[in-house]
Design a protein around this motif. Structure first.
Motif, short mmCIF file in Angstrom:
data_model
loop_
_atom_site.label_atom_id
_atom_site.label_comp_id
_atom_site.label_asym_id
_atom_site.label_seq_id
_atom_site.Cartn_x
_atom_site.Cartn_y
_atom_site.Cartn_z
N SER A 149 0.85 -1.18 0.00
CA SER A 149 0.00 0.00 0.00
C SER A 149 0.88 1.23 0.00
O SER A 149 2.01 1.20 0.48
N LYS A 150 0.34 2.31 -0.51
CA LYS A 150 1.07 3.58 -0.51
C LYS A 150 0.69 4.37 0.72
O LYS A 150 -0.43 4.26 1.23
N LEU A 151 1.62 5.21 1.18
CA LEU A 151 1.41 6.06 2.34
C LEU A 151 2.01 7.42 2.03
O LEU A 151 3.14 7.50 1.56
N THR A 152 1.27 8.48 2.28
CA THR A 152 1.78 9.83 2.07
C THR A 152 2.09 10.44 3.42
O THR A 152 1.24 10.46 4.31
N LEU A 153 3.31 10.94 3.58
CA LEU A 153 3.74 11.58 4.82
C LEU A 153 4.19 13.00 4.53
O LEU A 153 4.73 13.28 3.47
N THR A 154 3.99 13.87 5.50
CA THR A 154 4.51 15.23 5.41
C THR A 154 5.69 15.33 6.36
O THR A 154 5.54 15.15 7.58
N SER A 198 11.78 3.89 1.55
CA SER A 198 10.55 3.15 1.86
C SER A 198 10.84 1.93 2.72
O SER A 198 10.14 1.66 3.69
#
Length: 83
Positions: free
Chosen positions: A2-7, A28
């Motif tokens: 799964s993809k995860l977006t982090l700031t 990653s």
């Protein structure tokens, strides 16, 4: 996967990418490996990462009561040293 977006702060990203490259792995994979070390559920001390090999063999070798005694001795030593 799964993809995860982090700031994340750009300086932290640069530092993390540099570290990941020095370890010959992707950022990653570095983040994934870290997340695997977190407890499985809140309040659970057991990490999600299974201990293997020598680390697993050494886990629990030192009795906790012995460790507490040595820690207390060391704290006493430091208190006396820095009074």
């Amino acid at each position: 996967m799964s993809k995860l977006t982090l700031t994340v702060d750009p300086d932290v990203i640069r530092q993390a990418k540099s570290y990941a490259a020095s370890q010959q792995q992707s950022l990653s994979k570095l983040v994934e490996n870290y997340l695997r070390t977190l407890p499985k559920a809140p309040g659970t001390e057991e990490p999600a990462l299974e201990l293997k090999g020598l680390v697993a063999d050494l886990a629990g070798v030192i009795d906790e009561s012995e460790l507490a005694k040595h820690n207390a001795d060391y704290v006493r030593f430091l208190q006396e040293k820095y009074q």
